[in-house]
Design an enzyme around this catalytic site. Structure first.
Site, PDB file in Angstrom:
ATOM      1  N   SER A 148       0.826  -1.202   0.000  1.00  0.00           N
ATOM      2  CA  SER A 148       0.000   0.000   0.000  1.00  0.00           C
ATOM      3  C   SER A 148       0.871   1.267   0.000  1.00  0.00           C
ATOM      4  O   SER A 148       1.603   1.487  -0.957  1.00  0.00           O
ATOM      5  CB  SER A 148      -0.975  -0.081   1.183  1.00  0.00           C
ATOM      6  OG  SER A 148      -1.959   0.890   1.077  1.00  0.00           O
ATOM      7  N   ASP A 152     -10.329  -3.698  -5.129  1.00  0.00           N
ATOM      8  CA  ASP A 152      -9.607  -2.807  -4.222  1.00  0.00           C
ATOM      9  C   ASP A 152     -10.441  -1.544  -4.006  1.00  0.00           C
ATOM     10  O   ASP A 152     -10.839  -0.883  -4.965  1.00  0.00           O
ATOM     11  CB  ASP A 152      -8.236  -2.465  -4.824  1.00  0.00           C
ATOM     12  CG  ASP A 152      -7.280  -1.946  -3.788  1.00  0.00           C
ATOM     13  OD1 ASP A 152      -7.689  -1.109  -2.956  1.00  0.00           O
ATOM     14  OD2 ASP A 152      -6.113  -2.375  -3.794  1.00  0.00           O
ATOM     15  N   HIS A 177      -8.312  -4.659  -0.721  1.00  0.00           N
ATOM     16  CA  HIS A 177      -6.983  -4.087  -0.450  1.00  0.00           C
ATOM     17  C   HIS A 177      -6.127  -4.971   0.473  1.00  0.00           C
ATOM     18  O   HIS A 177      -4.899  -4.951   0.396  1.00  0.00           O
ATOM     19  CB  HIS A 177      -7.170  -2.692   0.158  1.00  0.00           C
ATOM     20  CG  HIS A 177      -5.983  -1.801   0.030  1.00  0.00           C
ATOM     21  ND1 HIS A 177      -5.498  -1.329  -1.175  1.00  0.00           N
ATOM     22  CD2 HIS A 177      -5.157  -1.283   0.981  1.00  0.00           C
ATOM     23  CE1 HIS A 177      -4.446  -0.558  -0.965  1.00  0.00           C
ATOM     24  NE2 HIS A 177      -4.206  -0.516   0.339  1.00  0.00           N
TER      25      HIS A 177
HETATM   26  C1  MLT Z   1      -1.198   6.079  -0.160  1.00  0.00           C
HETATM   27  O1  MLT Z   1      -1.570   7.099   0.374  1.00  0.00           O
HETATM   28  O2  MLT Z   1      -0.018   5.772  -0.311  1.00  0.00           O
HETATM   29  C2  MLT Z   1      -2.253   5.187  -0.699  1.00  0.00           C
HETATM   30  O3  MLT Z   1      -3.466   5.857  -0.745  1.00  0.00           O
HETATM   31  C3  MLT Z   1      -2.382   3.928   0.075  1.00  0.00           C
HETATM   32  C4  MLT Z   1      -2.771   4.210   1.485  1.00  0.00           C
HETATM   33  O4  MLT Z   1      -1.906   4.380   2.302  1.00  0.00           O
HETATM   34  O5  MLT Z   1      -3.974   4.253   1.791  1.00  0.00           O
END
Ligand code: MLT
Length: 207
Positions: free
Chosen positions: A110, A160, A191
């Site tokens: 992520s 996701d 996710h």
């Molecule tokens: C991010 O901010 O890098 C992406 O949206 C993934 C997350 O951390 O939710």
């Protein structure tokens, strides 16, 4: 070992004496920390050295690797700064822990996948490969860097809630144009990671 120098709180797990000459760089998701990906890494490549920093940006108390302005809207100046700091940390830690000769493979989830992708695109000689779980496009590089033959796994999810499938296609295209060897795994759920993601990463990990 937990250490707070070089600007990053982190854990380093020393390699097994006859372990692979590989350091896995572990990059957690938003709200995670340096402990999160250690069990996954130990399953994927037993005996490898593990370098696991904690993201230095706090969002409502949750560690991240760079600032964002909204969901999926990144602060590109901070992303650049944090990517460069992380690159410096990786190089200095490799020397400090005596693993400078190792190849470095990133495992990022992520937000950690997004900074790993940013590392690939801004510091193309640093990583020997990257498994990116649920990445977005961190930024659109101009010009495209040279990532010839660098293996990259994109582990995306069909449902996701955060990453739209077009972003997976776009990231794949950017990396492929740069010369990387991209493998895409599609997880049937959302996710969160599933056992199929772990199996795909195990099969993908370069020899
Ligand atoms: C991010 O901010 O890098 C992406 O949206 C993934 C997350 O951390 O939710």
């Amino acid at each position: 070992m937990t250490a707070a120098d070089s600007g990053f709180i982190h854990r380093f797990v020393a390699p097994a004496p006859s372990g692979p000459k590989t350091t896995l760089l572990l990059l957690h998701g938003t709200g995670g920390d340096e402990n999160d990906l250690i069990p996954l890494a130990q399953r994927l490549l037993p005996g490898a050295a593990l370098l696991s920093p904690r993201g230095r940006v706090l969002e409502h108390g949750m560690p991240r690797f760079f600032r964002r302005l909204g969901e999926g809207v990144f602060d590109l100046d901070d992303l650049k700064l944090q990517t460069d700091e992380l690159a410096r940390f990786i190089i200095s830690s490799s020397l400090r822990y005596g693993v400078a000769g190792n190849r470095i493979i990133a495992l990022g989830y992520s937000n950690g996948a997004n900074i790993a992708a940013s590392l690939l695109l801004r510091h193309p000689k640093l990583l020997h490969g990257a498994a990116l779980f649920r990445p977005m496009v961190p930024f659109r590089p101009q010009p495209v860097p040279d990532l010839k033959d660098v293996p990259v796994l994109l582990a995306a999810a069909r449902h996701d809630q955060i990453v739209r499938p077009e972003l997976t296609s776009e990231l794949s295209e950017i990396l492929t144009t740069a010369g990387a060897r991209v493998t895409i795994h599609w997880h049937p759920g959302g996710h969160e990671l599933g056992p199929d993601d772990v199996a795909a990463a195990k099969e993908w990990l370069p020899e």
